[in-house]
Design an enzyme around this catalytic site. Structure first.
Site, PDB file in Angstrom:
ATOM      1  N   SER A 769      26.449  42.158  10.427  1.00  0.00           N
ATOM      2  CA  SER A 769      27.167  40.922  10.149  1.00  0.00           C
ATOM      3  C   SER A 769      26.214  39.732  10.153  1.00  0.00           C
ATOM      4  O   SER A 769      25.241  39.711   9.402  1.00  0.00           O
ATOM      5  CB  SER A 769      28.313  40.757  11.152  1.00  0.00           C
ATOM      6  OG  SER A 769      29.213  39.761  10.714  1.00  0.00           O
ATOM      7  N   HIS A 914      34.694  46.710   9.300  1.00  0.00           N
ATOM      8  CA  HIS A 914      33.530  45.935   9.716  1.00  0.00           C
ATOM      9  C   HIS A 914      33.018  46.417  11.072  1.00  0.00           C
ATOM     10  O   HIS A 914      33.357  45.862  12.120  1.00  0.00           O
ATOM     11  CB  HIS A 914      33.922  44.447   9.784  1.00  0.00           C
ATOM     12  CG  HIS A 914      32.745  43.506   9.798  1.00  0.00           C
ATOM     13  ND1 HIS A 914      31.897  43.357   8.733  1.00  0.00           N
ATOM     14  CD2 HIS A 914      32.298  42.648  10.754  1.00  0.00           C
ATOM     15  CE1 HIS A 914      30.975  42.443   9.017  1.00  0.00           C
ATOM     16  NE2 HIS A 914      31.188  42.005  10.247  1.00  0.00           N
TER      17      HIS A 914
END
Length: 934
Positions: A769, A914
C-alpha cells in the site's frame, strides 16, 4: 607477446575480417553492402573571415542540438545525409577496399586539411549506416585525423527480429601518412543469432585464406586484425543485455614496388615501419569509459607526439577552426606560460570555497587550461570534470594532477559542442565565456543549460567592459551578463573584481565575478496540457533520448528532479550511518535463523559551518537526525551471503513474528494504523502477513523497521526527520512523508550493502500500500536495489495519475496531504498537466527488476491502471536492451511465475483484496529465484 609480420597471416580470433577489391569488406549473412552516399555528401561551409573567438566558423543546429554534429555535417543534417530513402541504413561493421584507397590517396599526408572530415564520413562512416547525428567526436591536425561515430538502433516494440545489429561504435584514426586504424564495437541482442561477423572473399566469391594484401592503383594495401578485444577495452558500468563483439584492424598503405611493411603488435603498442604508436581506444563516451589517447615515437625512442588525449567531442575543423585550435595549442606548447596562468587557484573560487558558499559536489570546469583550479577543487573534495580545447594544456593538467595525487576527469572538447555529460551541481568558468560570447553566446548558454538542473550553480569570472585599459581579455557589460543568463538563472551575486596576476601584488584587469543559481522548473500553471502519457524517451525540452548513455546521464537525473519538484519533494543528501548491533538471537524459528537487531544512527555528513540541507538549528550539530531500529533475519548457514528483502513495516518489528526476543516498539504499538477490529496488533500480529519463516525456508534474508523511525504517518512535520532538516529548495517543494520514508529505506540499504551476510548485488525492496509507493520511489532513485515489489501500491505508486477512475490525485491529496509535497495539489483534477506519470517512475527502475503484485478484488489500488503503467514503461527496458513484458495480460492465479512468463517487469494477481498473504510470497520468491539467483 610480440607479433612481427612481414606478410600478414590470418588470425584465428573468432572475428574474421572480410575484404575483396570488388566486394570490399562485407557481412557474412549475404546482405548487399549499401551504396555510397555520394548524393548526400556533406558540403564544406564557407564563411567570411572576421572577428575572433572560438565559434566564428560554427553552424548552430538549434532544432536537433546534436552533440556530435560538425560544421559541414550539421549544415546538411536537415537532409538525408547517411540515409536511404526508407530511413537510416542498416548498421554493419563493413569497410570497402576502394574507400580505403580513396582515403589514403586523398588525405594521408602531413597537413591539416578541412576536407578530411567529408572524406572520412563518405568513405568510412556513411556506408556503415551512420547518420549526421551519430558523429560524436572529430579532430584534424598535421599528425592524425580522428573520428568517432556511435549509432544505436534499439528494439522498442519487441516484435521485430532480435538478430540485427543494435549498436555500432566506430573509431577511425588516420595516422599520417600511411596508417589507418579502425576500431569497431558492435552489439546484437543476446537472445538472437549473431550477425555482422566478417570473412575475407575474393573477386570470384571464394574465401581468401592466404593473403591480406591488395595491390591496386600502383599501391599496396595491407591489413591486420589486432588481438581480440582491441586496445584499451573498458568494462560496462551497468547491466548489458547485448552480446558485444569488437574488432580493431590496421591498414597500411605503401607503393606497390616497395617491400611489404614490417608491423609489430605488443599490447597496446603498434609498430609500423619506423614509428611506434601507443594506442588506447576507449569506449565512447569518455566521461563514462575514460579517455582515448595516443602517443607516437620513433623506433629509437625519439618523441614524435607526446601522449595526449583524443577528443571527447567534435572540435572545429574548417580552415579557420584549424587555425583557432593551433592558436590555443601554441599558447601551452613549450616552457612559456600564457598570461592567464598564475599557478594559483583563482581568488574568487578560493574565497567561495573557503567561506562555505560552495561545498563539495559534482563540478564541471569549462576552459580549465592547465588544470590549476580543477586540481584545487579536487583537493577540496569536489568531483571534478574539466574541459579544454587545447591538448597540450590537458597534458600539463594530467601531469600536475598526478603529482598532487588527485583525480580529475579531463575531457578534450569544445565548450560550444560538448558531448552529452551528466548534470553538474556547479559549473565553474574563469574566462571561457567572455572568449566565446561575441559569436557564441546562445551556444554557450545552451551548453550550460544542458549541464545543469534546477538548483545548480554557475560561478563565472569574465572581463568587465567598465575597464577600458588596453590589452587583456574580452570584456562584457553588466547588461550583457544579465541578458545572457537572467532567463535561465537567478542572480546570487554580481560583483566587480579583478583578474589575478602571476605577481601577487600586481593589479589585474577589471572583471565580473558572478554566481548564478539555476531557476526551478515552471510552476504548474505554466505547464502545457499533454494529450497522453509523457514519453519516457523525450527530454523535458522536447529533444529525443538517443542512447543508453543519454538515458543514464541525463534523462534519469531529469526525471528524478521532475518527480521531486512536482510530486514527492526534494530529499536531503544521504546521512552518515553508524551501525550498532543491539541484540542477537541465534535460535529463531527453531534454530533455522539468526536475528540481529541493529541500531542505525543517522547523522549529517561532517563539515563546518551552516549549509542548506544540513540539520536544522532545532538540534545540536552532533545529535542524530534519526535512529533506525532494523530487525535483520538471516538463514543460519555459515560462509554464505543471502539475497534480502527490505521493507518498512506498519506495526513495529514485534509484529513481524511471535518470537519473544524481538524488540517491542511502543511507538508502533500505539499507531492508529495498528488496530484490527478495535484491538491493538501486538507481538506476532502480522506474522502471516510477512511470512518471515517462509522467506528463511526459501533461503532469503528479511529486514524491516517501523516507519515512525523516520517519520510518523501524520500531517505533522514537527516530529520525525522533517523537523531535523531544512532544505535549500522553496518550502512547497520540500519532501513529503513518502519521500522521507524512501530516504530512510536507502539509509538501510547503506548498511545492508556492507553487512557480511548480505549479498549486496541482490537487495530487494517490498512494501504494501503506502509502503509500496515508498518502495517503488526508493528503488527508482537507488541503483543498488536489484528488485522492487510495490505490492498493491495504488495511486502515487503503480497506478497512473491520468485516467484513474479509483483514487484520484485530488482525493489522495485531500485525505493524505502529508504524503507528497505542497506542489502536487496543483494537479488536482488537472492530471493531464503533470510532466510525469507513474510509468516514468517505474521506468527509472530499468533495466533492473520490477514485479507488481495486485489483488483482483482490490479495485481501489487499480491493478488495471498499474498494468497500463507497465505497458508504457517497458519501452525503456527494451531501449536499454532488455526484455519487456513477456505476456499480453497479467499473470493470474492459478498460473505460476517462471522465467518464461515473467521477464524483468511483470504483474501477478491473486483473487484477493487489499492484503499480503503467503500465496503472494510464493509468487514473489519464485520470481526472485528466477531473476536474482539465476
Amino acid at each position: 607477446m610480440m607479433a612481427s609480420l612481414s606478410w600478414w597471416k590470418p588470425l584465428a580470433l573468432g572475428i574474421v575480417l572480410l575484404c575483396s577489391p570488388q566486394f570490399g569488406i562485407a557481412p557474412v549473412d549475404g546482405a548487399e553492402a549499401p551504396p555510397p552516399v555520394e548524393a548526400a555528401r556533406p558540403k564544406s561551409v564557407e564563411r567570411e573571415a572576421g572577428g575572433g573567438g572560438i565559434v566564428d566558423q560554427r553552424t548552430t543546429v538549434a532544432a536537433e542540438r546534436v552533440g556530435g554534429a560538425s560544421d559541414g555535417l550539421a549544415a546538411a543534417s536537415g537532409g538525408d545525409l547517411g540515409k536511404s530513402s526508407s530511413g537510416p541504413l542498416p548498421l554493419s561493421p563493413l569497410v570497402r577496399t576502394g574507400d580505403l584507397l580513396t582515403v589514403f590517396e586523398s588525405h594521408a599526408r602531413p597537413v591539416a586539411d578541412a576536407k578530411t572530415f567529408n572524406v572520412l564520413f563518405d568513405r568510412l562512416l556513411g556506408p556503415a549506416g551512420f547518420t549526421a547525428a551519430d558523429i560524436v567526436a572529430f579532430e584534424e591536425n598535421t599528425v592524425f585525423s580522428y573520428a568517432t561515430a556511435d549509432a544505436y538502433r534499439p528494439d522498442l516494440t519487441g516484435k521485430e527480429s532480435l538478430g540485427g545489429l543494435r549498436r555500432l561504435t566506430r573509431h577511425v584514426l588516420l595516422l599520417k601518412p600511411d596508417c589507418l586504424v579502425i576500431d569497431d564495437v558492435w552489439a546484437t541482442a543476446a537472445a538472437g543469432p549473431k550477425s555482422g561477423e566478417f570473412r575475407v572473399i575474393g573477386a570470384d566469391g571464394a574465401d581468401i585464406t592466404r593473403s591480406y594484401s591488395l595491390i591496386d592503383r600502383g599501391h599496396r594495401l595491407d591489413w591486420l586484425l589486432l588481438p581480440a578485444g582491441g586496445p584499451g577495452v573498458h568494462g560496462q558500468p551497468w547491466p548489458s543485455f547485448y552480446r558485444e563483439s569488437r574488432a580493431t584492424y590496421v591498414f597500411v598503405y605503401s607503393p606497390a614496388a616497395d617491400k611489404p611493411p614490417v608491423v609489430a603488435v605488443e599490447g597496446m603498442k603498434l609498430t609500423v615501419g619506423d614509428r611506434v604508436y601507443d594506442l588506447n581506444l576507449a569506449r565512447w563516451p569518455a566521461w563514462l569509459y575514460g579517455n582515448s589517447s595516443l602517443a607516437i615515437r620513433g623506433i629509437k625512442g625519439e618523441v614524435v607526439l607526446a601522449k595526449r588525449l583524443l577528443p571527447a567531442g567534435v572540435l572545429p575543423h574548417d580552415e579557420q577552426g584549424l587555425r583557432l585550435l593551433e592558436r590555443w595549442e601554441a599558447a601551452y606548447r613549450g616552457t612559456a606560460k600564457p598570461g592567464w596562468e598564475t599557478g594559483r587557484p583563482s581568488s574568487d573560487l578560493a574565497a567561495a570555497v573557503g567561506s562555505g558558499e560552495l561545498r563539495p559536489c559534482r563540478v564541471v570546469e569549462l576552459g580549465c587550461g592547465s588544470g590549476t583550479n580543477a586540481i584545487y577543487l579536487a583537493k577540496k573534495g569536489f568531483q571534478v570534470t574539466a574541459i579544454d580545447i587545447a591538448p597540450s594544456a590537458l597534458r600539463l593538467a594530467e601531469e600536475k594532477a598526478a603529482k598532487e595525487g588527485v583525480r580529475v576527469d579531463w575531457l578534450l572538447a569544445d565548450v560550444l559542442r560538448l558531448p552529452p555529460l551528466p548534470p553538474a551541481e556547479l559549473i565553474y568558468d574563469r574566462g571561457c565565456y567572455h572568449g566565446v560570447r561575441r559569436t557564441g553566446a546562445a551556444e554557450y548558454v545552451e551548453a550550460v543549460r544542458r549541464l545543469t538542473l534546477p538548483g545548480a550553480r554557475l560561478l563565472l569570472l569574465a572581463g568587465n567592459a567598465e575597464d577600458t585599459s588596453p590589452g587583456g581579455p574580452p570584456r562584457v557589460t553588466e547588461e550583457q551578463l544579465r541578458g545572457d543568463f537572467g532567463t535561465l538563472f537567478r542572480e546570487q551575486w554580481l560583483r566587480r573584481t579583478r583578474f589575478d596576476q602571476a605577481e601577487r601584488d600586481a593589479a589585474g584587469v577589471g572583471a565580473w565575478s558572478a554566481l548564478w543559481v539555476r531557476k526551478p522548473y515552471p510552476p504548474p500553471e505554466e505547464l502545457p496540457k499533454l494529450s497522453g502519457l509523457p514519453d519516457p524517451l523525450t527530454f523535458f525540452d522536447g529533444s529525443p533520448v538517443r542512447t543508453p548513455e543519454d538515458w543514464y546521464a541525463r534523462r534519469r537525473p531529469e526525471l528524478k528532479a521532475l518527480f521531486s519538484q512536482y510530486m514527492y519533494g526534494y530529499a536531503p543528501p544521504p546521512a552518515k550511518v553508524a551501525a550498532r548491533v543491539a541484540h542477537t538471537d541465534e535460535n529463531v524459528f527453531g534454530g533455522k535463523a539468526v536475528l540481529r537487531e541493529i541500531e542505525l544512527t543517522l547523522r549529517k555528513p561532517a563539515d563546518s559551518g551552516p549549509e542548506p540541507g544540513e540539520l536544522a538549528p532545532a538540534g545540536a550539530a552532533d545529535s542524530p537526525a534519526a535512529v533506525i531500529h532494523l530487525a535483520l533475519f538471516t538463514p543460519k548457514q555459515a560462509d554464505r551471503r543471502f539475497p534480502v528483502f527490505l521493507s518498512l513495516n506498519q506495526c513495529g518489528n514485534h509484529a513481524l513474528t511471535d518470537h519473544p526476543t524481538v524488540r517491542f516498539d511502543p511507538e508502533a504499538f500505539r499507531s492508529a494504523d495498528c488496530f484490527k477490529k478495535g484491538d491493538q496488533i501486538g507481538r506476532g500480529g502480522q506474522k502471516d502477513f510477512w511470512c518471515v519463516d517462509y522467506l528463511i525456508e526459501r533461503g532469503y534474508a528479511f529486514a524491516a523497521f517501523h516507519q515512525s523511525d523516520i517519520a510518523p504517518d501524520a500531517h505533522d512535520f514537527t516530529k520525525g526527520i522533517h523537523a531535523r532538516y531544512q532544505l535549500p529548495q522553496p518550502k512547497e517543494s520540500w519532501w513529503g512523508t513518502i519521500a522521507a520514508w524512501a530516504w530512510g529505506l536507502q539509509r538501510a540499504v547503506d548498511y545492508l550493502v556492507e553487512d557480511p551476510q548480505i549479498d549486496p548485488r541482490h537487495i530487494a525492496l517490498i512494501g504494501h500500500s503506502r509502503r509500496g509507493k515508498t518502495a517503488l520511489l526508493a528503488a527508482a532513485f537507488d541503483d543498488r536495489v536489484a528488485l522492487v515489489v510495490p505490492h498493491q501500491s495504488g495511486t502515487g505508486g503503480m497506478a497512473l495519475s491520468r485516467g484513474n477512475d479509483q483514487e484520484t490525485v485530488e482525493r489522495i491529496n485531500r485525505v493524505f496531504p502529508h504524503w507528497f509535497n505542497d506542489v502536487f495539489p496543483a494537479f488536482n483534477n488537472k492530471e493531464e498537466h503533470l510532466p510525469v506519470d507513474q510509468h516514468l517512475l517505474a521506468a527509472l527502475v530499468a533495466p533492473r527488476r520490477l514485479l507488481d503484485t495486485e489483488g483482483e478484488l482490490d479495485k481501489w489500488a487499480n491493478p488495471d491502471s498499474a498494468w497500463r503503467n507497465l505497458q508504457a514503461a517497458q519501452r525503456v527496458w527494451r531501449f536499454l536492451g532488455s526484455r519487456g513484458l513477456q505476456t499480453e495480460s497479467p499473470i493470474v492465479e492459478p498460473a505460476r511465475i517462471s522465467a518464461d512468463n515473467a521477464g524483468p517487469l511483470a504483474q501477478y494477481r491473486l483473487n484477493i483484496n487489499h492484503t499480503l498473504v503467503r500465496a503472494f510470497w510464493e509468487a514473489i520468491l519464485d520470481y526472485a529465484d528466477a531473476h536474482l539467483r539465476n
